[in-house]
Design an enzyme around this catalytic site. Structure first.
Site, mmCIF file in Angstrom:
data_model
loop_
_atom_site.group_PDB
_atom_site.id
_atom_site.type_symbol
_atom_site.label_atom_id
_atom_site.label_comp_id
_atom_site.label_asym_id
_atom_site.label_seq_id
_atom_site.Cartn_x
_atom_site.Cartn_y
_atom_site.Cartn_z
ATOM 1 N N SER A 85 0.862 -1.186 0.000
ATOM 2 C CA SER A 85 0.000 0.000 0.000
ATOM 3 C C SER A 85 0.894 1.231 0.000
ATOM 4 O O SER A 85 2.097 1.141 0.273
ATOM 5 C CB SER A 85 -0.882 -0.004 1.260
ATOM 6 O OG SER A 85 -1.561 1.234 1.428
ATOM 7 N N TYR A 88 -2.362 -1.235 10.207
ATOM 8 C CA TYR A 88 -2.302 -1.323 8.745
ATOM 9 C C TYR A 88 -0.912 -0.959 8.241
ATOM 10 O O TYR A 88 -0.338 -1.637 7.394
ATOM 11 C CB TYR A 88 -3.365 -0.402 8.152
ATOM 12 C CG TYR A 88 -3.660 -0.620 6.690
ATOM 13 C CD1 TYR A 88 -4.436 -1.693 6.280
ATOM 14 C CD2 TYR A 88 -3.188 0.253 5.714
ATOM 15 C CE1 TYR A 88 -4.729 -1.889 4.937
ATOM 16 C CE2 TYR A 88 -3.478 0.068 4.377
ATOM 17 C CZ TYR A 88 -4.247 -1.007 3.991
ATOM 18 O OH TYR A 88 -4.521 -1.195 2.655
#
Length: 277
Positions: free
Chosen positions: A143, A156
Protein backbone atom coordinates in the site's frame (compact mmCIF):
# COMPACT_ATOMS: atom_id res chain seq x y z
CA UNK A 1 0.06 -14.46 -25.20
CA UNK A 2 2.05 -14.42 -21.96
CA UNK A 3 -0.81 -15.58 -19.76
CA UNK A 4 -2.30 -18.24 -22.02
CA UNK A 5 -2.98 -21.30 -19.84
CA UNK A 6 -0.90 -19.87 -17.00
CA UNK A 7 -2.37 -20.86 -13.65
CA UNK A 8 -2.63 -17.88 -11.30
CA UNK A 9 -3.87 -18.01 -7.69
CA UNK A 10 -5.49 -14.87 -6.25
CA UNK A 11 -6.54 -14.23 -2.66
CA UNK A 12 -9.25 -11.69 -1.88
CA UNK A 13 -10.86 -12.37 -5.25
CA UNK A 14 -14.43 -11.74 -4.09
CA UNK A 15 -14.37 -7.98 -4.73
CA UNK A 16 -12.27 -4.96 -5.56
CA UNK A 17 -8.79 -5.37 -6.99
CA UNK A 18 -8.90 -9.17 -6.60
CA UNK A 19 -12.02 -9.50 -8.73
CA UNK A 20 -10.71 -7.03 -11.30
CA UNK A 21 -7.46 -9.00 -11.53
CA UNK A 22 -9.38 -12.22 -12.08
CA UNK A 23 -11.39 -10.71 -14.92
CA UNK A 24 -8.36 -9.07 -16.50
CA UNK A 25 -6.19 -12.18 -16.40
CA UNK A 26 -9.03 -14.39 -17.63
CA UNK A 27 -9.37 -12.17 -20.69
CA UNK A 28 -5.69 -12.83 -21.34
CA UNK A 29 -6.15 -16.60 -21.23
CA UNK A 30 -5.12 -17.36 -17.65
CA UNK A 31 -6.52 -20.24 -15.62
CA UNK A 32 -7.52 -19.04 -12.17
CA UNK A 33 -7.57 -20.43 -8.64
CA UNK A 34 -9.56 -17.90 -6.62
CA UNK A 35 -10.11 -17.59 -2.88
CA UNK A 36 -11.88 -15.23 -0.51
CA UNK A 37 -13.50 -15.29 2.91
CA UNK A 38 -16.67 -13.84 1.35
CA UNK A 39 -18.43 -16.80 -0.27
CA UNK A 40 -21.11 -14.64 -1.92
CA UNK A 41 -18.57 -12.22 -3.38
CA UNK A 42 -16.46 -15.09 -4.64
CA UNK A 43 -19.47 -16.71 -6.29
CA UNK A 44 -20.25 -13.42 -8.04
CA UNK A 45 -16.69 -13.23 -9.36
CA UNK A 46 -17.08 -16.77 -10.69
CA UNK A 47 -20.36 -15.81 -12.36
CA UNK A 48 -18.72 -12.82 -14.04
CA UNK A 49 -15.99 -15.08 -15.41
CA UNK A 50 -18.57 -17.05 -17.39
CA UNK A 51 -17.15 -20.24 -18.86
CA UNK A 52 -13.51 -19.26 -18.42
CA UNK A 53 -11.52 -21.89 -16.48
CA UNK A 54 -11.42 -21.11 -12.77
CA UNK A 55 -11.89 -22.69 -9.37
CA UNK A 56 -13.19 -20.95 -6.26
CA UNK A 57 -12.44 -21.74 -2.62
CA UNK A 58 -13.88 -19.99 0.42
CA UNK A 59 -11.17 -19.56 3.04
CA UNK A 60 -9.63 -17.20 5.56
CA UNK A 61 -5.95 -16.60 4.73
CA UNK A 62 -5.13 -16.84 8.45
CA UNK A 63 -6.09 -20.53 8.28
CA UNK A 64 -2.76 -21.79 7.00
CA UNK A 65 -3.92 -25.37 6.62
CA UNK A 66 -6.85 -24.24 4.45
CA UNK A 67 -4.59 -21.99 2.40
CA UNK A 68 -2.07 -24.78 1.85
CA UNK A 69 -4.91 -27.08 0.84
CA UNK A 70 -6.20 -24.51 -1.65
CA UNK A 71 -2.80 -24.23 -3.34
CA UNK A 72 -2.36 -28.01 -3.40
CA UNK A 73 -5.82 -28.43 -4.91
CA UNK A 74 -5.06 -25.84 -7.60
CA UNK A 75 -1.91 -27.70 -8.61
CA UNK A 76 -3.82 -30.99 -8.56
CA UNK A 77 -6.72 -29.59 -10.60
CA UNK A 78 -4.71 -27.66 -13.18
CA UNK A 79 -1.38 -29.49 -13.18
CA UNK A 80 0.79 -26.49 -12.28
CA UNK A 81 0.94 -23.09 -10.60
CA UNK A 82 2.61 -20.21 -12.41
CA UNK A 83 1.91 -17.39 -9.99
CA UNK A 84 0.17 -16.10 -6.90
CA UNK A 85 -1.22 -12.66 -6.14
CA UNK A 86 -1.52 -12.15 -2.38
CA UNK A 87 -4.24 -9.52 -2.30
CA UNK A 88 -6.48 -10.20 0.73
CA UNK A 89 -6.46 -7.42 3.32
CA UNK A 90 -8.33 -5.49 5.99
CA UNK A 91 -7.94 -2.46 8.24
CA UNK A 92 -8.95 -1.05 11.59
CA UNK A 93 -9.11 2.63 12.53
CA UNK A 94 -7.53 3.41 15.91
CA UNK A 95 -4.50 5.13 17.42
CA UNK A 96 -2.01 2.51 18.60
CA UNK A 97 -2.72 3.28 22.28
CA UNK A 98 -6.43 2.57 21.77
CA UNK A 99 -6.17 -0.43 19.47
CA UNK A 100 -6.96 -3.73 21.26
CA UNK A 101 -4.27 -6.34 20.83
CA UNK A 102 -6.68 -8.75 19.17
CA UNK A 103 -7.62 -6.20 16.50
CA UNK A 104 -4.00 -5.25 15.83
CA UNK A 105 -3.02 -8.91 15.65
CA UNK A 106 -5.91 -9.71 13.30
CA UNK A 107 -4.75 -7.05 10.81
CA UNK A 108 -1.21 -8.41 10.97
CA UNK A 109 -2.46 -11.99 10.56
CA UNK A 110 -4.49 -11.22 7.42
CA UNK A 111 -2.31 -8.59 5.78
CA UNK A 112 1.12 -10.00 6.55
CA UNK A 113 1.08 -13.55 7.93
CA UNK A 114 -1.42 -14.53 5.24
CA UNK A 115 0.97 -13.18 2.60
CA UNK A 116 3.86 -15.12 4.14
CA UNK A 117 1.77 -18.31 4.10
CA UNK A 118 0.72 -17.70 0.50
CA UNK A 119 4.33 -17.21 -0.59
CA UNK A 120 5.46 -20.35 1.24
CA UNK A 121 2.71 -22.48 -0.24
CA UNK A 122 3.07 -21.20 -3.79
CA UNK A 123 6.82 -20.70 -4.19
CA UNK A 124 7.92 -24.31 -4.81
CA UNK A 125 5.28 -24.70 -7.55
CA UNK A 126 6.01 -21.30 -9.10
CA UNK A 127 9.74 -22.09 -9.13
CA UNK A 128 9.08 -25.38 -10.89
CA UNK A 129 6.82 -23.79 -13.52
CA UNK A 130 9.26 -20.93 -14.13
CA UNK A 131 12.16 -23.33 -14.56
CA UNK A 132 10.22 -25.10 -17.32
CA UNK A 133 8.60 -22.17 -19.11
CA UNK A 134 10.82 -19.22 -18.19
CA UNK A 135 8.28 -17.17 -16.27
CA UNK A 136 6.53 -17.15 -12.90
CA UNK A 137 5.15 -14.54 -10.51
CA UNK A 138 4.95 -13.77 -6.80
CA UNK A 139 2.88 -10.59 -6.43
CA UNK A 140 2.28 -9.10 -2.99
CA UNK A 141 -0.07 -6.17 -2.44
CA UNK A 142 1.34 -3.58 -0.04
CA UNK A 143 0.00 0.00 0.00
CA UNK A 144 1.05 3.64 0.01
CA UNK A 145 0.76 3.08 3.75
CA UNK A 146 3.67 0.71 3.32
CA UNK A 147 5.73 3.76 2.34
CA UNK A 148 4.66 6.25 5.04
CA UNK A 149 3.05 6.21 8.48
CA UNK A 150 -0.46 7.55 8.99
CA UNK A 151 -2.30 8.38 12.26
CA UNK A 152 -4.90 5.79 13.38
CA UNK A 153 -3.38 3.26 10.98
CA UNK A 154 -0.55 1.73 13.02
CA UNK A 155 -1.75 -1.85 12.46
CA UNK A 156 -2.30 -1.32 8.74
CA UNK A 157 1.01 0.54 8.43
CA UNK A 158 2.88 -2.22 10.26
CA UNK A 159 1.38 -4.95 8.08
CA UNK A 160 1.99 -3.16 4.80
CA UNK A 161 5.56 -2.13 5.68
CA UNK A 162 6.15 -5.79 6.56
CA UNK A 163 4.81 -6.91 3.17
CA UNK A 164 7.11 -4.41 1.51
CA UNK A 165 10.18 -5.69 3.39
CA UNK A 166 9.34 -9.33 2.78
CA UNK A 167 8.81 -8.77 -0.93
CA UNK A 168 11.95 -6.68 -1.42
CA UNK A 169 14.05 -9.38 0.24
CA UNK A 170 12.42 -12.16 -1.79
CA UNK A 171 13.00 -10.22 -5.02
CA UNK A 172 16.72 -9.90 -4.26
CA UNK A 173 17.02 -13.55 -3.30
CA UNK A 174 15.13 -15.01 -6.23
CA UNK A 175 16.99 -12.77 -8.67
CA UNK A 176 19.99 -14.92 -7.75
CA UNK A 177 18.43 -18.35 -7.27
CA UNK A 178 15.41 -18.22 -9.63
CA UNK A 179 15.72 -15.30 -12.05
CA UNK A 180 12.69 -16.45 -14.03
CA UNK A 181 10.41 -15.75 -11.05
CA UNK A 182 9.30 -12.11 -10.95
CA UNK A 183 8.71 -10.95 -7.37
CA UNK A 184 6.62 -7.79 -7.37
CA UNK A 185 5.49 -5.50 -4.57
CA UNK A 186 2.47 -3.32 -5.31
CA UNK A 187 1.71 0.01 -3.65
CA UNK A 188 -1.85 1.13 -4.44
CA UNK A 189 -2.96 4.63 -3.58
CA UNK A 190 -6.64 5.45 -3.13
CA UNK A 191 -8.67 2.70 -4.83
CA UNK A 192 -12.46 2.55 -4.97
CA UNK A 193 -12.80 -0.74 -3.05
CA UNK A 194 -14.58 -1.94 0.09
CA UNK A 195 -11.54 -1.78 2.39
CA UNK A 196 -12.53 1.56 3.92
CA UNK A 197 -16.22 0.69 4.12
CA UNK A 198 -15.46 -2.61 5.83
CA UNK A 199 -12.80 -1.28 8.20
CA UNK A 200 -13.51 -1.47 11.91
CA UNK A 201 -13.49 2.00 13.49
CA UNK A 202 -12.41 1.69 17.11
CA UNK A 203 -11.21 5.15 18.12
CA UNK A 204 -10.05 8.49 16.72
CA UNK A 205 -7.48 11.05 17.75
CA UNK A 206 -8.44 14.14 19.77
CA UNK A 207 -9.97 16.74 17.50
CA UNK A 208 -11.21 14.30 14.86
CA UNK A 209 -14.92 14.54 14.12
CA UNK A 210 -16.60 11.44 15.65
CA UNK A 211 -19.57 11.87 13.30
CA UNK A 212 -17.51 11.86 10.12
CA UNK A 213 -18.32 9.15 7.59
CA UNK A 214 -14.87 7.81 6.86
CA UNK A 215 -16.03 5.40 4.14
CA UNK A 216 -17.90 8.15 2.29
CA UNK A 217 -14.89 10.47 2.52
CA UNK A 218 -12.66 7.73 1.21
CA UNK A 219 -14.94 6.96 -1.74
CA UNK A 220 -14.99 10.63 -2.64
CA UNK A 221 -11.20 10.93 -2.45
CA UNK A 222 -10.21 7.66 -4.15
CA UNK A 223 -9.01 8.34 -7.67
CA UNK A 224 -8.42 4.92 -9.16
CA UNK A 225 -10.87 2.15 -10.03
CA UNK A 226 -10.15 -1.52 -9.30
CA UNK A 227 -10.06 -2.13 -13.05
CA UNK A 228 -7.38 0.52 -13.52
CA UNK A 229 -5.43 -0.93 -10.60
CA UNK A 230 -5.65 -4.44 -12.03
CA UNK A 231 -4.44 -3.24 -15.43
CA UNK A 232 -1.43 -1.56 -13.80
CA UNK A 233 -0.58 -4.72 -11.84
CA UNK A 234 -0.88 -6.96 -14.89
CA UNK A 235 1.30 -4.55 -16.89
CA UNK A 236 3.87 -4.84 -14.10
CA UNK A 237 3.69 -8.64 -14.33
CA UNK A 238 4.26 -8.50 -18.09
CA UNK A 239 7.25 -6.17 -17.66
CA UNK A 240 8.57 -8.13 -14.67
CA UNK A 241 8.87 -5.02 -12.56
CA UNK A 242 9.87 -5.36 -8.91
CA UNK A 243 7.78 -2.39 -7.74
CA UNK A 244 4.42 -1.13 -8.99
CA UNK A 245 2.84 2.16 -7.91
CA UNK A 246 -0.86 2.57 -8.59
CA UNK A 247 -2.44 5.98 -9.09
CA UNK A 248 -1.20 9.57 -9.15
CA UNK A 249 -1.44 9.78 -5.36
CA UNK A 250 0.92 6.80 -4.95
CA UNK A 251 3.45 8.42 -7.28
CA UNK A 252 3.11 11.74 -5.45
CA UNK A 253 3.60 10.13 -2.04
CA UNK A 254 6.59 8.17 -3.31
CA UNK A 255 8.34 11.37 -4.39
CA UNK A 256 7.42 13.29 -1.24
CA UNK A 257 8.76 10.54 1.03
CA UNK A 258 12.01 10.51 -0.95
CA UNK A 259 12.41 14.30 -1.04
CA UNK A 260 11.27 15.04 2.51
CA UNK A 261 12.05 11.97 4.65
CA UNK A 262 11.32 13.78 7.93
CA UNK A 263 8.59 16.26 7.00
CA UNK A 264 6.60 14.51 4.27
CA UNK A 265 3.52 13.88 6.41
CA UNK A 266 3.14 17.53 7.37
CA UNK A 267 3.45 18.45 3.70
CA UNK A 268 0.97 15.92 2.31
CA UNK A 269 -1.38 15.25 5.25
CA UNK A 270 -4.12 17.47 3.84
CA UNK A 271 -3.66 15.97 0.39
CA UNK A 272 -4.08 12.44 1.72
CA UNK A 273 -7.13 13.12 3.87
CA UNK A 274 -8.27 9.77 5.28
CA UNK A 275 -7.68 7.53 2.35
CA UNK A 276 -6.12 4.11 2.16
CA UNK A 277 -6.21 1.24 -0.30
Amino acid sequence: MMFDNKVIAITGAGSGIGRALALNLAERGAVLALSDKDADGLAETRRLLGNRPASITTLDVTDTAALNGWISAAVSDFGRLDGIINNAGLSVVAPFADCPAEDFDRVMAVNFTGVVAGCRAALPHVRSAAAKDGVGWIVNISSVFGMMGYPTQSAYNASKFAVRGLTEAMALELAITDPNVAVIRVHPGGIKTNVARNSKRIALLPGQDPDSDFAAEFEKAARTTPEQAAQTIVDGMVRRRTRVLIGPDARFIDWMVRLFPESHFRRIGNFLGGRRR
